[in-house]
Design a protein around this motif. Structure first.
Motif, PDB file in Angstrom:
ATOM      1  N   VAL A  38      31.942 -29.574  16.177  1.00 58.54           N
ATOM      2  CA  VAL A  38      32.738 -28.353  16.157  1.00 58.54           C
ATOM      3  C   VAL A  38      31.828 -27.274  15.603  1.00 58.54           C
ATOM      4  N   VAL A  39      31.599 -26.251  16.408  1.00 59.04           N
ATOM      5  CA  VAL A  39      30.705 -25.169  15.984  1.00 59.04           C
ATOM      6  C   VAL A  39      31.507 -23.908  15.730  1.00 59.04           C
ATOM      7  N   GLU A  40      30.913 -23.046  14.919  1.00 58.08           N
ATOM      8  CA  GLU A  40      31.507 -21.753  14.623  1.00 58.08           C
ATOM      9  C   GLU A  40      30.801 -20.707  15.470  1.00 58.08           C
ATOM     10  N   LEU A  41      31.543 -20.127  16.408  1.00 58.45           N
ATOM     11  CA  LEU A  41      30.975 -19.120  17.297  1.00 58.45           C
ATOM     12  C   LEU A  41      30.877 -17.782  16.583  1.00 58.45           C
ATOM     13  N   SER A  42      29.935 -16.969  17.003  1.00 54.47           N
ATOM     14  CA  SER A  42      29.868 -15.597  16.508  1.00 54.47           C
ATOM     15  C   SER A  42      31.042 -14.821  17.105  1.00 54.47           C
ATOM     16  N   LYS A  43      31.338 -13.668  16.523  1.00 57.14           N
ATOM     17  CA  LYS A  43      32.424 -12.840  17.055  1.00 57.14           C
ATOM     18  C   LYS A  43      32.137 -12.453  18.501  1.00 57.14           C
ATOM     19  N   GLU A  44      30.889 -12.138  18.771  1.00 60.34           N
ATOM     20  CA  GLU A  44      30.513 -11.723  20.122  1.00 60.34           C
ATOM     21  C   GLU A  44      30.680 -12.866  21.125  1.00 60.34           C
ATOM     22  N   ALA A  45      30.218 -14.049  20.744  1.00 62.69           N
ATOM     23  CA  ALA A  45      30.330 -15.194  21.658  1.00 62.69           C
ATOM     24  C   ALA A  45      31.789 -15.555  21.896  1.00 62.69           C
ATOM     25  N   ASN A  46      32.617 -15.463  20.872  1.00 63.12           N
ATOM     26  CA  ASN A  46      34.039 -15.765  21.018  1.00 63.12           C
ATOM     27  C   ASN A  46      34.716 -14.718  21.900  1.00 63.12           C
ATOM     28  N   GLN A  47      34.344 -13.460  21.752  1.00 60.98           N
ATOM     29  CA  GLN A  47      34.918 -12.401  22.585  1.00 60.98           C
ATOM     30  C   GLN A  47      34.467 -12.560  24.026  1.00 60.98           C
ATOM     31  N   MET A  48      33.230 -12.953  24.248  1.00 54.41           N
ATOM     32  CA  MET A  48      32.750 -13.169  25.619  1.00 54.41           C
ATOM     33  C   MET A  48      33.503 -14.323  26.270  1.00 54.41           C
ATOM     34  N   ARG A  49      33.809 -15.343  25.483  1.00 54.89           N
ATOM     35  CA  ARG A  49      34.590 -16.473  26.011  1.00 54.89           C
ATOM     36  C   ARG A  49      35.966 -15.972  26.424  1.00 54.89           C
ATOM     37  N   ASN A  50      36.562 -15.079  25.620  1.00 59.46           N
ATOM     38  CA  ASN A  50      37.882 -14.545  25.963  1.00 59.46           C
ATOM     39  C   ASN A  50      37.802 -13.666  27.210  1.00 59.46           C
ATOM     40  N   TRP A  51      36.747 -12.876  27.305  1.00 60.34           N
ATOM     41  CA  TRP A  51      36.599 -11.962  28.434  1.00 60.34           C
ATOM     42  C   TRP A  51      36.355 -12.705  29.735  1.00 60.34           C
ATOM     43  N   ARG A  52      35.450 -13.694  29.696  1.00 55.61           N
ATOM     44  CA  ARG A  52      35.090 -14.436  30.908  1.00 55.61           C
ATOM     45  C   ARG A  52      36.056 -15.561  31.208  1.00 55.61           C
ATOM     46  N   GLY A  53      36.899 -15.936  30.226  1.00 57.37           N
ATOM     47  CA  GLY A  53      37.817 -17.038  30.441  1.00 57.37           C
ATOM     48  C   GLY A  53      37.108 -18.377  30.419  1.00 57.37           C
ATOM     49  N   VAL A  54      35.938 -18.436  29.814  1.00 56.55           N
ATOM     50  CA  VAL A  54      35.147 -19.670  29.776  1.00 56.55           C
ATOM     51  C   VAL A  54      35.322 -20.334  28.431  1.00 56.55           C
TER      52      VAL A  54
END
Length: 169
Positions: free
Chosen positions: A153-169
Motif C-alpha cells: 500500500v503506497v501513499e500517492l502524492s496529491k498530484e498523482a492522486n488527482q491524475m488518477r481521479n482525472w484519468r479514471g485510472v
C-alpha cells in the motif's frame, strides 16, 4: 501491465491505513445494508410464491432466523457482497473510496494492479484488518496481507492522486 508512475511512492504507514479503513467501514456498512435488503427481498419473494415453505412461522424474518440453512445462505450472500466490494476496487484501480480520500493505493511493487485472485487472497490474509498490526513490528511498513500477496500500500502524492481521479485510472 506495470505502472512505473506509481512504482516509487513510499509505503503507507499504520495510521494512514487506519484512516482509510475507517472510511471504508462506513461504505461496507452501506453495502451490508443494501445486500441485506436485496437478500431479504428475494427470500420474501420465494416465501410469498410458495417456493419456500413457511414451516409454521408467521413472519418471513422468523423463518430466515430459525432455519440454519437459510440463515447461512443469507449471511454468505452478505459476506460475498462486502468481499466483492473490496476485491473489485482493489483489482480495478487499486483504491477503495476511503483509500482515494487518504491518497493510498494497493499495488504490486512494480506498480501493477492486483488481479481479482490476488485481491481475494489479500482480503483473506487481512484477517478483517488485524493483519495491519504487523506494520507496527515490521520496519518496512508491510502488513501481513502485503507480504502474503506480494503487494504493498503506497501513499500517492496529491498530484498523482488527482491524475488518477482525472484519468479514471
Amino acid at each position: 501491465m506495470p505502472n512505473s508512475d506509481h512504482a516509487n511512492f513510499p509505503r503507507a504507514g499504520f495510521f494512514k491505513r487506519c484512516g482509510a479503513i475507517t472510511y471504508d467501514l462506513l461504505l461496507a456498512v452501506a453495502v451490508y445494508m443494501v445486500a441485506g435488503a436485496l437478500g431479504f427481498a428475494v427470500f420474501t419473494g420465494l416465501a410469498s410464491s410458495g417456493l419456500i415453505e413457511m414451516a409454521g412461522q408467521e413472519h418471513v424474518s422468523e423463518l430466515l432466523n430459525s432455519n440454519a440453512l437459510y440463515k447461512g445462505i443469507y449471511q454468505f450472500w452478505i459476506a460475498l457482497c462486502i468481499g466483492l466490494f473490496y476485491i473489485s476496487f482493489w483489482s480495478y484501480g487499486g483504491q477503495t473510496l476511503g483509500m482515494r480520500a487518504w491518497r493510498l493505493k494497493i499495488q504490486h511493487p512494480n506498480g501493477q494492479n492486483l488481479s481479482m485472485i490476488t485481491a481475494a487472497a489479500r482480503l483473506v490474509w487481512s484477517l478483517l484488518g488485524i493483519g495491519n498490526l504487523w506494520i507496527l513490528i515490521n520496519g518496512d511498513k508491510l502488513a501481513l496481507q502485503d507480504m502474503m500477496t506480494r503487494s504493498e500500500v503506497v501513499e500517492l502524492s496529491k498530484e498523482a492522486n488527482q491524475m488518477r481521479n482525472w484519468r479514471g485510472v
